[in-house]
Structures are given as structure tokens and as C-alpha cells.
Design an enzyme around this catalytic site. Structure first.
Site, PDB file in Angstrom:
ATOM      1  N   ALA A   1       0.812  -1.216   0.000  1.00 40.61           N
ATOM      2  CA  ALA A   1       0.000   0.000   0.000  1.00 40.61           C
ATOM      3  C   ALA A   1       0.845   1.267   0.000  1.00 40.61           C
ATOM      4  O   ALA A   1       0.447   2.276  -0.585  1.00 40.61           O
ATOM      5  CB  ALA A   1      -0.947  -0.003   1.203  1.00 40.61           C
ATOM      6  N   LEU A   2       2.006   1.244   0.623  1.00 41.94           N
ATOM      7  CA  LEU A   2       2.847   2.437   0.646  1.00 41.94           C
ATOM      8  C   LEU A   2       3.444   2.765  -0.718  1.00 41.94           C
ATOM      9  O   LEU A   2       3.819   3.905  -0.972  1.00 41.94           O
ATOM     10  CB  LEU A   2       3.969   2.290   1.681  1.00 41.94           C
ATOM     11  CG  LEU A   2       3.538   2.431   3.134  1.00 41.94           C
ATOM     12  CD1 LEU A   2       4.709   2.156   4.070  1.00 41.94           C
ATOM     13  CD2 LEU A   2       2.946   3.809   3.405  1.00 41.94           C
ATOM     14  N   GLU A   3       3.521   1.784  -1.580  1.00 37.77           N
ATOM     15  CA  GLU A   3       4.060   2.005  -2.918  1.00 37.77           C
ATOM     16  C   GLU A   3       2.993   2.478  -3.906  1.00 37.77           C
ATOM     17  O   GLU A   3       3.313   2.949  -5.000  1.00 37.77           O
ATOM     18  CB  GLU A   3       4.725   0.739  -3.441  1.00 37.77           C
ATOM     19  CG  GLU A   3       6.013   0.359  -2.734  1.00 37.77           C
ATOM     20  CD  GLU A   3       5.829  -0.237  -1.332  1.00 37.77           C
ATOM     21  OE1 GLU A   3       6.706  -0.014  -0.480  1.00 37.77           O
ATOM     22  OE2 GLU A   3       4.798  -0.900  -1.090  1.00 37.77           O
TER      23      GLU A   3
ATOM     24  N   ASN B   1     -10.147   5.532  -3.766  1.00 32.06           N
ATOM     25  CA  ASN B   1      -9.330   4.823  -2.783  1.00 32.06           C
ATOM     26  C   ASN B   1     -10.049   3.556  -2.336  1.00 32.06           C
ATOM     27  O   ASN B   1     -10.965   3.598  -1.529  1.00 32.06           O
ATOM     28  CB  ASN B   1      -9.024   5.724  -1.586  1.00 32.06           C
ATOM     29  CG  ASN B   1      -8.045   5.075  -0.622  1.00 32.06           C
ATOM     30  OD1 ASN B   1      -7.800   3.885  -0.667  1.00 32.06           O
ATOM     31  ND2 ASN B   1      -7.486   5.883   0.258  1.00 32.06           N
TER      32      ASN B   1
ATOM     33  N   VAL C   1      -4.780  -3.381   4.181  1.00 36.41           N
ATOM     34  CA  VAL C   1      -3.899  -3.278   5.335  1.00 36.41           C
ATOM     35  C   VAL C   1      -4.666  -3.852   6.520  1.00 36.41           C
ATOM     36  O   VAL C   1      -5.739  -3.348   6.863  1.00 36.41           O
ATOM     37  CB  VAL C   1      -3.495  -1.808   5.602  1.00 36.41           C
ATOM     38  CG1 VAL C   1      -2.515  -1.732   6.758  1.00 36.41           C
ATOM     39  CG2 VAL C   1      -2.913  -1.166   4.353  1.00 36.41           C
TER      40      VAL C   1
ATOM     41  N   HIS D   1       2.757  -0.280  13.032  1.00 34.42           N
ATOM     42  CA  HIS D   1       2.961  -0.271  11.591  1.00 34.42           C
ATOM     43  C   HIS D   1       1.635  -0.112  10.832  1.00 34.42           C
ATOM     44  O   HIS D   1       1.583   0.546   9.792  1.00 34.42           O
ATOM     45  CB  HIS D   1       3.676  -1.554  11.158  1.00 34.42           C
ATOM     46  CG  HIS D   1       4.119  -1.552   9.733  1.00 34.42           C
ATOM     47  ND1 HIS D   1       5.082  -0.691   9.256  1.00 34.42           N
ATOM     48  CD2 HIS D   1       3.733  -2.306   8.682  1.00 34.42           C
ATOM     49  CE1 HIS D   1       5.267  -0.914   7.979  1.00 34.42           C
ATOM     50  NE2 HIS D   1       4.457  -1.890   7.594  1.00 34.42           N
TER      51      HIS D   1
ATOM     52  N   THR E   1       1.618  -4.231  15.994  1.00 35.56           N
ATOM     53  CA  THR E   1       2.497  -3.074  16.122  1.00 35.56           C
ATOM     54  C   THR E   1       1.832  -1.832  15.534  1.00 35.56           C
ATOM     55  O   THR E   1       0.782  -1.907  14.899  1.00 35.56           O
ATOM     56  CB  THR E   1       3.827  -3.311  15.379  1.00 35.56           C
ATOM     57  OG1 THR E   1       3.574  -3.354  13.975  1.00 35.56           O
ATOM     58  CG2 THR E   1       4.491  -4.615  15.831  1.00 35.56           C
TER      59      THR E   1
ATOM     60  N   ARG F   1     -15.509  -7.820   3.164  1.00 33.84           N
ATOM     61  CA  ARG F   1     -15.730  -6.508   2.559  1.00 33.84           C
ATOM     62  C   ARG F   1     -15.114  -6.336   1.168  1.00 33.84           C
ATOM     63  O   ARG F   1     -15.402  -5.371   0.472  1.00 33.84           O
ATOM     64  CB  ARG F   1     -15.154  -5.425   3.479  1.00 33.84           C
ATOM     65  CG  ARG F   1     -15.933  -5.255   4.766  1.00 33.84           C
ATOM     66  CD  ARG F   1     -15.182  -4.332   5.740  1.00 33.84           C
ATOM     67  NE  ARG F   1     -15.964  -3.976   6.902  1.00 33.84           N
ATOM     68  CZ  ARG F   1     -16.188  -4.753   7.935  1.00 33.84           C
ATOM     69  NH1 ARG F   1     -15.695  -5.981   7.953  1.00 33.84           N
ATOM     70  NH2 ARG F   1     -16.913  -4.338   8.955  1.00 33.84           N
TER      71      ARG F   1
END
Length: 188
Positions: A86-88, A143, A111, A118, A116, A157
Site C-alpha cells: 500500500a505504501l508504494e 481509494n 492493510v 505499523h 504493532t 468486505r
């Protein structure tokens, strides 16, 4: 006494549909009723999908592409690109938006909360990055990155969220098109 009834505000896509010679539709937002399906024809949609939590991502993709096709987007007008996580996604989406080949983009991924901090970092930063790309480029990005507490929530979902992302992409592409034509803001 009598209750005052609020005046119905016509949705911009209803205005565009009417101006293009379409009849009235019982649904709003240009995505629920088949009467709006022709508005999706010819739209070019790019999809950036995270490979992390791949089973959920593929479920999101299946829901999204099925809905895009139902709305009139041809398979040839969809391009699917994958990213590690997801960060990419924001960088991939930025590159796609800057190519000027797409009317709308869709971000898909999942995600799932772990033990943690994160989860919060990935969730918040991917959402911020997606929004930043959309605002910087003017290309709408739906999104469709799920953020869930566990695998069961994600699996339950994924298809619906994918469909909703496809709907949002079509609606926003048409809204942007109409806004650029300057014919929705003054229509009554």
C-alpha cells in the site's frame, strides 16, 4: 402540521445525462441505474493494486473490474498495474496520472491490523499519498484500500469495496469531465 419537504437537488451526473439526451433515472450518482451506464463508455481507468494480502487484493480487483464493465468501461480501456504494498501505491498512481492516459484511477489493497504501530503508519500514509497525487494531478483516484482489524473483515468486505471503488472512479471521471466542459455548474 405539515412538514416542509426539501427541494431535490439534481446530481451533476444527472444534468450531464439529461444534456446528452438521456431520460430520467431513478438513481443518483451515475452508477446505480443502467440509465447512466453509457456515461462510462470510453472512459480509460487505471488500476493500481497492492500485492500484499494478495487474496484480498484480488477480491477487490474482481469486484472493481466487474463493476467497471457493468457500467460500460471496456476491458481494453482498463490497465492494471501491481505494486508490492500500500505504501508504494501513491508513486505508481502518480506515474499513471502523469501519463495523461487515464480519466480516473483506482487504488486497491488491504492493510490488516497487526500487533504493532505499523498498521497506522501504512494506513495513514498510503491514504495521504493517494490524496496528494489526486490533488496534485487533477486525476480522480478512488481509494479502494481496505483497512481492517482482521482477515475475516477484509474477506467479508473485499468485493463490495472493489465495486464501490469502480463506481467512485466512474462518477468522479464524469464529474471532472463535466466540470471541464463547464456545463454542470450553471445548469438548473
Amino acid at each position: 402540521g405539515r412538514k416542509a419537504r426539501a427541494a431535490r437537488v439534481e446530481h451533476p451526473l444527472e444534468v450531464l445525462h439529461r444534456q446528452q439526451g438521456g431520460g430520467a433515472s431513478a438513481e443518483v450518482h451515475g452508477v446505480k441505474g443502467d440509465g447512466f451506464a453509457p456515461l462510462a463508455r470510453g472512459l480509460r481507468v487505471g488500476i493500481a493494486m497492492s500485492r500484499f494480502n494478495i487474496d484480498v487484493s484480488e477480491g477487490l480487483l474482481g469486484g472493481c473490474t466487474a463493476e467497471l464493465k457493468r457500467l460500460g468501461v471496456r476491458s481494453d480501456d482498463m490497465q492494471i498495474v501491481t505494486a508490492p504494498g500500500a505504501l508504494e501505491l501513491p508513486l505508481v498512481l502518480q506515474t499513471m496520472a502523469q501519463s495523461e492516459r487515464f480519466d480516473a484511477l483506482v487504488a486497491l489493497g488491504c492493510v490488516i491490523r497487526g500487533e504493532t504501530y505499523h498498521f497506522e503508519i501504512v494506513s495513514n500514509e498510503s491514504a495521504r499519498g493517494i490524496t496528494d497525487v489526486q490533488l496534485a494531478t487533477g486525476v480522480p483516484i478512488a481509494n479502494g484500500v481496505l483497512t481492517t482489524e482482521d482477515d475475516d473483515q477484509a474477506l467479508a468486505r473485499m468485493v463490495q469495496k472493489g465495486m464501490e471503488a469502480g463506481q467512485a472512479a466512474v462518477e468522479m471521471a464524469n464529474l471532472q469531465r463535466a466540470a471541464k466542459q463547464r456545463n454542470i455548474w450553471s445548469a438548473a
